[in-house]
Design a protein around this motif. Structure first.
Motif, mmCIF file in Angstrom:
data_model
loop_
_atom_site.group_PDB
_atom_site.id
_atom_site.type_symbol
_atom_site.label_atom_id
_atom_site.label_comp_id
_atom_site.label_asym_id
_atom_site.label_seq_id
_atom_site.Cartn_x
_atom_site.Cartn_y
_atom_site.Cartn_z
ATOM 1 N N SER A 241 -25.663 34.875 30.387
ATOM 2 C CA SER A 241 -27.010 35.437 30.564
ATOM 3 C C SER A 241 -27.942 34.625 29.435
ATOM 4 N N GLY A 242 -27.375 33.670 28.936
ATOM 5 C CA GLY A 242 -28.216 32.923 27.881
ATOM 6 C C GLY A 242 -27.773 33.554 26.351
ATOM 7 N N GLY A 243 -26.905 34.344 26.319
ATOM 8 C CA GLY A 243 -26.453 34.597 24.870
ATOM 9 C C GLY A 243 -25.713 36.330 24.905
ATOM 10 N N TYR A 244 -25.449 36.813 24.089
ATOM 11 C CA TYR A 244 -24.687 38.227 24.140
ATOM 12 C C TYR A 244 -25.787 39.254 24.528
ATOM 13 N N ASN A 245 -25.246 40.052 25.503
ATOM 14 C CA ASN A 245 -26.075 41.082 25.642
ATOM 15 C C ASN A 245 -26.371 41.885 24.587
ATOM 16 N N GLY A 246 -27.880 42.320 24.411
ATOM 17 C CA GLY A 246 -28.277 42.863 23.211
ATOM 18 C C GLY A 246 -27.771 44.307 23.042
ATOM 19 N N SER A 247 -27.141 44.874 24.093
ATOM 20 C CA SER A 247 -26.347 46.220 23.918
ATOM 21 C C SER A 247 -24.976 46.019 23.673
ATOM 22 N N SER A 248 -24.587 44.841 23.576
ATOM 23 C CA SER A 248 -23.083 44.591 23.164
ATOM 24 C C SER A 248 -22.771 45.123 21.959
ATOM 25 N N VAL A 249 -21.470 45.444 21.542
ATOM 26 C CA VAL A 249 -21.158 45.893 20.198
ATOM 27 C C VAL A 249 -21.212 44.801 19.295
ATOM 28 N N GLN A 250 -21.090 43.526 19.772
ATOM 29 C CA GLN A 250 -21.435 42.356 18.673
ATOM 30 C C GLN A 250 -22.874 42.345 17.984
ATOM 31 N N MET A 251 -23.851 42.719 18.794
ATOM 32 C CA MET A 251 -25.149 42.838 18.380
ATOM 33 C C MET A 251 -25.760 44.095 17.828
ATOM 34 N N ARG A 252 -24.898 45.171 17.408
ATOM 35 C CA ARG A 252 -25.241 46.236 16.909
ATOM 36 C C ARG A 252 -24.990 46.341 15.617
ATOM 37 N N GLN A 253 -25.871 46.568 14.991
ATOM 38 C CA GLN A 253 -25.843 46.432 13.533
ATOM 39 C C GLN A 253 -25.076 47.562 12.825
ATOM 40 N N GLU A 254 -25.158 48.795 13.531
ATOM 41 C CA GLU A 254 -24.404 50.107 12.956
ATOM 42 C C GLU A 254 -22.883 49.856 13.186
ATOM 43 N N PHE A 255 -22.477 48.977 13.967
ATOM 44 C CA PHE A 255 -21.051 48.745 14.402
ATOM 45 C C PHE A 255 -20.417 48.081 12.858
ATOM 46 N N TYR A 256 -21.248 47.240 12.369
ATOM 47 C CA TYR A 256 -20.776 46.512 11.071
ATOM 48 C C TYR A 256 -21.123 47.611 9.945
ATOM 49 N N ASP A 257 -21.996 48.178 9.961
ATOM 50 C CA ASP A 257 -22.340 49.247 8.837
ATOM 51 C C ASP A 257 -21.069 50.149 8.915
ATOM 52 N N ASP A 258 -20.755 50.604 10.118
ATOM 53 C CA ASP A 258 -19.494 51.742 10.024
ATOM 54 C C ASP A 258 -18.417 50.992 9.544
ATOM 55 N N LEU A 259 -18.250 49.608 10.104
ATOM 56 C CA LEU A 259 -16.964 48.830 9.497
ATOM 57 C C LEU A 259 -16.777 49.006 8.095
ATOM 58 N N ARG A 260 -18.092 48.284 7.560
ATOM 59 C CA ARG A 260 -17.826 48.445 6.207
ATOM 60 C C ARG A 260 -17.737 49.675 5.348
ATOM 61 N N ARG A 261 -18.510 50.661 5.894
ATOM 62 C CA ARG A 261 -18.136 51.984 5.274
ATOM 63 C C ARG A 261 -16.926 52.650 5.334
ATOM 64 N N THR A 262 -16.366 52.103 6.706
ATOM 65 C CA THR A 262 -14.898 52.859 6.888
ATOM 66 C C THR A 262 -13.937 52.424 5.792
ATOM 67 N N HIS A 263 -13.977 51.088 5.766
ATOM 68 C CA HIS A 263 -12.755 50.395 4.793
ATOM 69 C C HIS A 263 -13.381 50.436 3.372
ATOM 70 N N GLY A 264 -14.510 50.446 2.951
ATOM 71 C CA GLY A 264 -15.032 50.333 1.639
ATOM 72 C C GLY A 264 -14.467 49.276 0.906
ATOM 73 N N LEU A 265 -14.454 47.987 1.348
ATOM 74 C CA LEU A 265 -13.797 47.005 0.555
ATOM 75 C C LEU A 265 -14.660 46.011 -0.020
#
Length: 1139
Positions: A241-265
């Protein structure tokens, strides 16, 4: 995280990166099953390239320079006066930078400098444009990764980041909107500058690529792989499609925010650079002698690296070696882990910044999160080290006992082990701790600068020692203060001072100098620091030194060893001082003679000179060679007096451990220290002693050392009478030469030796230290084994009985013997251009006419009665060869053909070549050798193959602790190739993969084969005899003509202007040497005291002779008596007269 199933089997990834990031990319590509292609320059052939499936050099050129493409604007850039006024009214400081320069060329704000900056830009870069940037007196550098959310803050030196951490202790922002507005589609980094006074932050730039600091982002987001995201983004753009789908998990900022908060590293990354923080961070290219990175030791530790032991850091690229990344639940623990990682990881070689990084993280400013971009500009850092200001004639790191593994690997170690051991005991070290060996002479400076305080001791030759200009005693404990300078000076200019070497011990030794094959000693290209003598600017780390626990010890001068001009050296007779080799009168004459030490002596051996010749009992060496000094090769003991032609040579610490010359006697272990203090020009008389006396001599030396250090007075001299014992089978006080058979080439006898060796090795005799089968045992009349044993653990008689018992365990018949052997196939390029180049060099620089010139191969054909070059080459590669010895130097293998119909013979080149390419194959007598490294040599060259020596044990089947491939009774076959080997040798691309096979070698089967071809062999040997005699006759005439021309040329060279009248000044020789270069001429006016007017040569070292400040403005009147190029001089001889 969503997994995309792409078909990577049809794809290739081109990696245009280098170093650690290339290795990082390859790691992810391999995980995905994606093939990679790496590109590199010739000087940057790093392990990162080996990890790729395909490698492609950018150019065969050795020029590593980069050409930058520049575009020029047609307009002009001006900075309006009104803008300066506005900035001034708002108290804004400006930086003015010409548009073509780097940030390091910034100028402070002044309106009068505007025109100057524009003018400078125009002059340097052809464009007068300038940039305007706001200046912050205290600021922080914040970087934010995109393609995910990770925040970083940086510590910089010279505008270059060295430490990154995430998340930042100062700021937490999300520039997601910026990337979305740009529709940015890959990994990148957005950089901000933050005013530390106000907290305001400003956009600097966006780097649209993967950044060096990306691991800290991945570290606090477990499972994140930014490289994988970039690859998948590329696949999406190319095929979907010319790039990642905007709704894919790789393109969701909240996924990375949750990942960082969960591990708290919290993560910290330190960049390890080959640079010297104590010298304004100058790059430090060189050899990485030991790399130990604990990447898999802790789950909280990650190391991205391209380096390994033996890698070379070139000066052509960024000196980044690796990145050390730690993570933890808290910032405090992350800092503690970072310090721990710095302590446990080792990158030893040229200076690096690991201790500097550790100091930064341990500082209060960093721990409090207060580090700004100016922090490191004022960060106090002092290395625990000393710096070489001037190295004297030679300066090297040595330890005891050196390398004792044999196989032609030099033992090294201090030449005078007695003074060396005493120096260590004076500073409280173990007596075998590494220290410095120094050679200096009058007029040759030696100086060390200490960054920290240190405890040292100076022993050996009597010289002047001063610390910060204050005179100090030798043979005593000394303290050098931080910032202090140690100077050593030979004040006996124009005189022959006693002794030759100086030793300096340092409390705690040199912790950052790694051991190589069990020793830190410096050899020729091995061990020590960078495998070489120390040079100006070298920096050596010191151990922590507690000055409060130093006990000062002094050895009175009356109790120290004396270093005379005439020396008596105690030796044990044998193995060859008998009437088979020398006449009775010749033996007596040898021991009565006062031999003079040649200036060409060095750590390899001490050459002895005298006008009279050795009185030989025979006219030739038979199968060993044409000269009576030649024998079929046997092993050499340390300290053996080896006779090469008519020149005795005492084999010292770097000498070979086997060869084909007579060995008359061997220096007693207790007298080996003298060899380190005997100076060129000194004389030596050898005195024979018994084995019991030699052991007693060593005991007395050891006892003296203990007594003087304890303060118990004891004279150094030995009053007892040492008894003489003549035993031609002994090889010193720790060796016995075991001889088998007659003096002829006999593989059956060599098989008996091989079996004998296996019996010795299988027994655990407590006295056995080294078992050294002869290098070219098949050529030995015996073949023989040189057995070294420890005389303290076993007496000579007891050990001899042990050897006799082993001999009795041999089978009655050699025909019963079978051996498991390896068969190895080597590629070979015949008559290659590198060997031809070596011969061309020889003809230009050494000798241009000989029977073996211009082609060694054509000579071998003639010398063996063959039809021509092609037949000679066919015989050389047409059969299997068997390894009969491994040693001499760096495990050089010596081989003979199993098929006697292919056994060609040839003489050694006389004189030898000064250059032989690595991997060259040559022949001397019937024996072939594979040269392990570039070196001198005399074998007749016929091809090039892979060397059987890899210094760092890289690649199968080498090992770091066993960097040689071949062993006795290996069988070698050749596979002719036409591709060039030079490039492959350099990069290590040729690997012996499945070409090693095991099989059984049966002596009975071999005899059957020989019987079947006996008539052919007899005819070939007869033809060879006739042909060789003809070539020998031709060579005798050519050699005589060459020697006559050489002597005539030297006589013509000797016509110099000799002025012996009294003049206002002279420059004299500081030591025994030969004249290597004459850099002045009569009538020349001296303009500087630093002018080098002569270069002398002694111990294979060039010694510059400066004219001195007192002679500035004077004119060269003439040369001293007998002064000529290559002529010999003694201390005090006038080199030049000046008026």
């Amino acid at each position: 995280m969503t997994v995309h199933n792409y078909d990577y089997s049809k794809e290739k990834l081109l990696i245009a990166n280098r170093g650690e990031i290339a290795v990082r990319i390859i790691r992810t590509a391999k995980k995905l099953g994606l093939r990679t292609v790496a590109v590199y320059t010739p000087s940057d052939a790093t392990p990162s390239m080996y990890a790729s499936q395909m490698k492609q050099p950018l150019s065969s050129s050795t020029d590593d320079s980069t050409t930058a493409l520049q575009s020029k604007s047609e307009g002009h850039a001006y900075l309006p006066h009104e803008l300066l006024t506005i900035c001034k009214s708002h108290n804004i400081t400006l930086l003015i930078q010409d548009t073509a320069s780097s940030p390091s060329q910034l100028n402070s704000q002044r309106s009068e400098r505007l025109a100057g900056s524009a003018e400078r830009a125009k002059s340097l870069f052809g464009h007068e444009g300038v940039f305007l940037e706001r200046y912050f007196r205290a600021a922080r550098h914040i970087e934010i990764q995109v393609f995910g959310n990770g925040l970083g803050t940086c510590v910089q030196r010279r505008h270059q980041k060295v430490i990154e951490e995430s998340p930042s202790p100062f700021l937490l922002v999300h520039p997601v909107q910026l990337c979305r507005s740009l529709k940015y589609g890959s990994a990148g980094t957005i950089e901000f500058i933050v005013d530390d006074m106000t907290g305001d932050f400003f956009f600097l730039e966006m780097n649209t690529r993967i950044q060096v600091e990306h691991p800290v982002t991945e570290a606090i987001h477990p499972g994140l792989d930014l490289i994988q995201l970039m690859i998948e983004q590329g696949m999406e753009e190319r095929y979907r499609s010319g790039g990642y789908n905007g709704s894919s998990v790789q393109m969701r900022q909240e996924f990375y925010d949750d990942l960082r908060r969960t591990h708290g590293l919290h993560a910290i990354e330190g960049r390890v650079y080959a640079e010297n923080p104590a010298e304004t961070f100058i790059p430090s290219p060189g050899l990485l002698q030991h790399v130990e990175l604990h990447n898999d030791k802790y789950d909280w530790l990650r190391i991205d690296s391209w380096i390994e032991t033996g890698a070379k850091v070139t000066p052509h690229f960024d000196p980044l070696l690796c990145k050390i990344i730690v993570s933890s639940q808290t910032r405090d623990e992350a800092m503690e882990r970072f310090v721990r990682a710095m302590d446990e990881c080792q990158v030893l070689g040229p200076p690096n910044n690991m201790y500097y990084l550790k100091s930064i993280v341990q500082s209060d400013v960093f721990r409090q999160g207060q580090a700004t971009t100016q922090f490191l500009n004022h960060f106090p850092f002092t290395p625990k080290a000393f710096k070489v200001v001037s190295p004297g004639i030679d300066l090297s790191i040595q330890d005891l006992p050196g390398r004792t593994i044999g196989h032609g690997i030099p033992r090294s170690g201090p030449m005078d082990n007695l003074a060396f051991r005493a120096a260590n005991l004076l500073v409280g070290n173990p007596e075998n701790m590494e220290g410095l060996e120094v050679v200096t002479a009058a007029g040759i400076d030696f100086s060390l600068l200490f960054f920290v305080s240190a405890v040292i001791a100076v022993t050996g030759k009597q010289i002047s020692v001063s610390i910060d200009g204050e005179q100090k005693e030798m043979w005593t404990t000394l303290v050098v203060p931080a910032g202090g300078t140690l100077d050593v000076e030979d004040t006996l200019e124009g005189k022959s001072s006693g002794g030759f070497r100086i030793y300096i011990a340092f409390k705690g030794g040199f912790p950052s100098v790694p051991a190589y094959l069990g020793s830190k000693s410096t050899s020729m290209g091995l061990g020590g620091y960078q495998g070489r003598s120390l040079m100006i600017g070298d920096q050596i780390d010191l151990h922590d030194c507690e000055l409060g626990h130093v006990e000062a010890i002094n050895i009175p001068a009356a109790l120290t060893p004396s270093y005379p001009y005439h020396w008596t050296v105690y030796v044990l007779s044998g193995p060859h001082d008998d009437e088979e080799f020398l006449t009775s009168e010749g033996i007596t004459s040898f021991y009565e003679t006062h031999w003079r030490v040649s200036p060409s002596s060095n750590r390899l051996g001490m050459r002895l000179e005298l006008d009279t010749k050795i009185q030989w009992a025979r006219t030739s060496g038979g199968e060993g060679g044409s000269h009576p000094s030649n024998i079929l090769d046997n092993a050499y003991a340390p300290g053996t007096i080896n006779v090469n032609g008519n020149t005795p040579v005492i084999l010292t610490n770097e000498g070979p451990d086997m060869g084909g010359y007579v060995c008359l006697c061997t220096v007693a272990t207790g007298d080996m220290w003298k060899l380190g203090q005997i100076s060129p020009g000194n004389t030596i008389q050898f005195r024979r002693v018994s084995w019991n006396s030699a052991v007693r001599l060593q005991e007395v030396r050891d006892q003296w050392l203990k007594d003087v250090v304890r303060g118990t007075k004891q004279s150094f001299d030995i009053d007892e009478i040492l008894t003489i014992n003549l035993d031609p089978t002994q090889a010193g006080d720790s060796g016995i030469l075991v001889e088998f058979g007659d003096m002829k080439l006999d593989l059956f006898t060599r098989a008996r030796i091989h079996a004998f060796e296996e019996i010795i090795r299988s027994n655990t005799n407590p006295g056995t230290r080294i078992l050294c089968p002869c290098i070219r045992s098949v050529l030995v009349r015996i073949p023989n084994i040189h057995c070294l044993f420890d005389p303290i653990k076993a007496s000579q008689k007891a050990f001899l009985n042990f050897l006799l018992s082993a001999e009795q365990d041999l089978p009655d018949s050699v025909m019963e013997m079978e051996f498991r052997v390896r068969k190895i196939t080597f590629p070979i390029a015949l008559d290659d251009r590198w060997n031809r180049d070596a011969l061309e060099r020889y003809m230009r620089s050494t000798r241009d006419k000989a029977v073996y010139l211009p082609s060694n191969i054509e000579y071998l054909a003639r010398n063996n009665g063959l039809s021509g070059k092609e037949e000679a080459l066919q015989k050389l590669v047409g059969c299997d060869w068997i390894v009969l010895g491994v040693g001499f130097y760096l495990a050089c293998p010596f081989l003979v053909p199993l098929d006697p119909r292919c056994k060609l013979v040839g003489q050694k080149m006389n004189p030898s070549r000064t250059y032989t390419p690595r991997g060259a194959l040559g022949l001397a007598g019937p024996v072939a050798a594979i040269y392990p490294i570039e070196s001198p040599g005399g074998y007749q060259l016929y091809g090039r193959t892979l060397p059987a020596w890899q210094t760092w044990g890289k690649g199968e089947p080498f090992d770091r602790d066993r960097p040689w491939l071949l062993q006795s009774f290996d069988q070698v076959s050749h596979m002719e190739i036409s591709c060039p080997l030079t490039h492959n040798l350099r990069l290590g691309e040729y690997e012996l993969e499945t070409k090693i096979e095991e099989e059984t070698f049966s002596i009975a089967h071999y005899e059957t084969f020989l019987n079947s071809i006996s008539e052919e062999v007899t005819l070939f040997e007869q033809r060879k005899q006739v042909a060789s005699a003809k070539e020998e006759e031709s060579e005798a005439k050519l050699l005589s003509d060459w020697e006559g021309e050489k002597k005539k040329g030297e006589m013509e060279e000797g016509h110099t202007d000799e002025r012996t009248e009294v003049t206002s000044s002279t420059v004299t020789a500081p030591l025994f040497a030969s004249i290597w270069k004459i850099n002045c001429r009569p009538g020349q006016v001296i303009e500087s005291g630093d002018e080098v007017i002569f270069v002398l040569e002694a111990m294979k070292t060039e010694i510059p002779v400066k004219v001195g400040r007192r002679n500035v403005g004077k004119c060269v009147r003439g040369f001293g008596k007998g002064v000529k190029l290559h002529g010999a001089v003694q201390p005090g001889n006038v080199l030049v007269y000046l008026v």
